[in-house]
Write an enzyme that holds these catalytic residues in place. Sequence first.
Site, mmCIF file in Angstrom:
data_model
loop_
_atom_site.group_PDB
_atom_site.id
_atom_site.type_symbol
_atom_site.label_atom_id
_atom_site.label_comp_id
_atom_site.label_asym_id
_atom_site.label_seq_id
_atom_site.Cartn_x
_atom_site.Cartn_y
_atom_site.Cartn_z
ATOM 1 N N THR A 9 0.809 -1.216 0.000
ATOM 2 C CA THR A 9 0.000 0.000 0.000
ATOM 3 C C THR A 9 0.842 1.265 0.000
ATOM 4 O OG1 THR A 9 -1.814 -1.118 1.152
ATOM 5 C CG2 THR A 9 -1.758 1.275 1.300
ATOM 6 N N ASP A 51 2.006 -7.267 -4.698
ATOM 7 C CA ASP A 51 0.872 -6.970 -3.832
ATOM 8 C C ASP A 51 0.880 -8.063 -2.783
ATOM 9 O OD1 ASP A 51 -1.766 -7.129 -2.631
ATOM 10 O OD2 ASP A 51 -2.454 -5.761 -4.188
ATOM 11 N N SER A 52 0.957 -7.704 -1.514
ATOM 12 C CA SER A 52 1.255 -8.719 -0.499
ATOM 13 C C SER A 52 0.192 -9.806 -0.406
ATOM 14 C CB SER A 52 1.492 -8.083 0.869
ATOM 15 O OG SER A 52 0.313 -7.553 1.408
ATOM 16 N N THR A 83 0.971 -4.768 4.067
ATOM 17 C CA THR A 83 0.659 -5.138 5.448
ATOM 18 C C THR A 83 -0.002 -6.509 5.580
ATOM 19 O OG1 THR A 83 -1.483 -3.991 5.371
ATOM 20 C CG2 THR A 83 0.413 -2.721 6.140
ATOM 21 N N GLN A 266 -5.109 -21.580 18.805
ATOM 22 C CA GLN A 266 -5.958 -20.579 18.170
ATOM 23 C C GLN A 266 -6.013 -19.283 18.985
ATOM 24 O OE1 GLN A 266 -9.824 -22.286 17.349
ATOM 25 N NE2 GLN A 266 -8.947 -24.077 16.320
#
Length: 329
Positions: A9, A51-52, A83, A266
């Site tokens: 970004t 683009d990640s 990000t 988790q």
Amino acid sequence: MLILHTGGTIGMTGSPDGLRPMAGFGAALGAQLRATGAPDCDIVELAPLIDSANLQPAHWRHIAEALLSRWADYAGFVVLHGTDTMAWSASALSFMLRGADKPVIFTGAQIPLLQPRSDAAGNLRAALEIAAGGAVREVGLLFGQRLLRGNRSRKLKSVAFDAFDSPNCLPLADIGIDITVHRERLLAPAERRFTLPAFDAEAVAVLPVWPGLPARVVDALLESPAVRGLILASYGVGNVPDADAALIDTLARAVDRGVVVLNTSQCPTGPVAQGAYATGAVLNRIGVVPGGDMTPEAAFAKLHVLLAEGGDAAAVRAQIGRPLCGEMS
């Protein structure tokens, strides 16, 4: 300093389809840095930019190659990255650059650098100052007002400026009027062990446990012989439904045929304590390795790197459950 722009970004601009990489970003970034009196640095852009959301394990090697080919020429490195998968890449690079004797600081932005209200300039300036300071000699992730250990970081907020946190590890530095580096939290110097393994994207699978998880789902996930590692995301301190004999048998057969199964929780905070309950002790009996308090991103990257380095299942099991570069307590 070297700034390695991999995409994300921070270097994007608007298009009819949403944000896309901006042509000429490197030149625009250089002009802004010179105007603000930032530490002296060069800028290198990967081609093509990533683009990640499109990140693959093979990209980790490309990023590491770009750094290592210039390692002797710079005192520190700042990696601009999207990000969405920054924590995954920062984790992977920490294992590929074990014993780093220079700072490698990942950063990015929630709003592009050249748009109003962007957080990019603050993140980048702080990352450059920390990279130039010389105290930090490991892979870090700087975002908002904190520097986090790269392999302890997670993106926990999708639209906030303080998007990243380090649930089981205190920040390495706090950024305010001054930058306070907590030297007692930094990694101790270690022997340099840099590696550039060739990654197989299919080598590691991730399996979250949910109520009613069918054994056939696990069988399908592990059907490909390319899958050599499995990250199990279990309940609480490492519990699975031990009453489901078919599920446990499926996991046991996977371990027996050489799949390295690593158990993570988790829960965002706290460690796996495999065996605190009978529902977790069954995993000890079948050879599943407890992952301590590793983040999912660090566990995934660590298993990928160890497998790609060529170790057999026994060798990988011996390393995966012990800390290599600060990724677990």
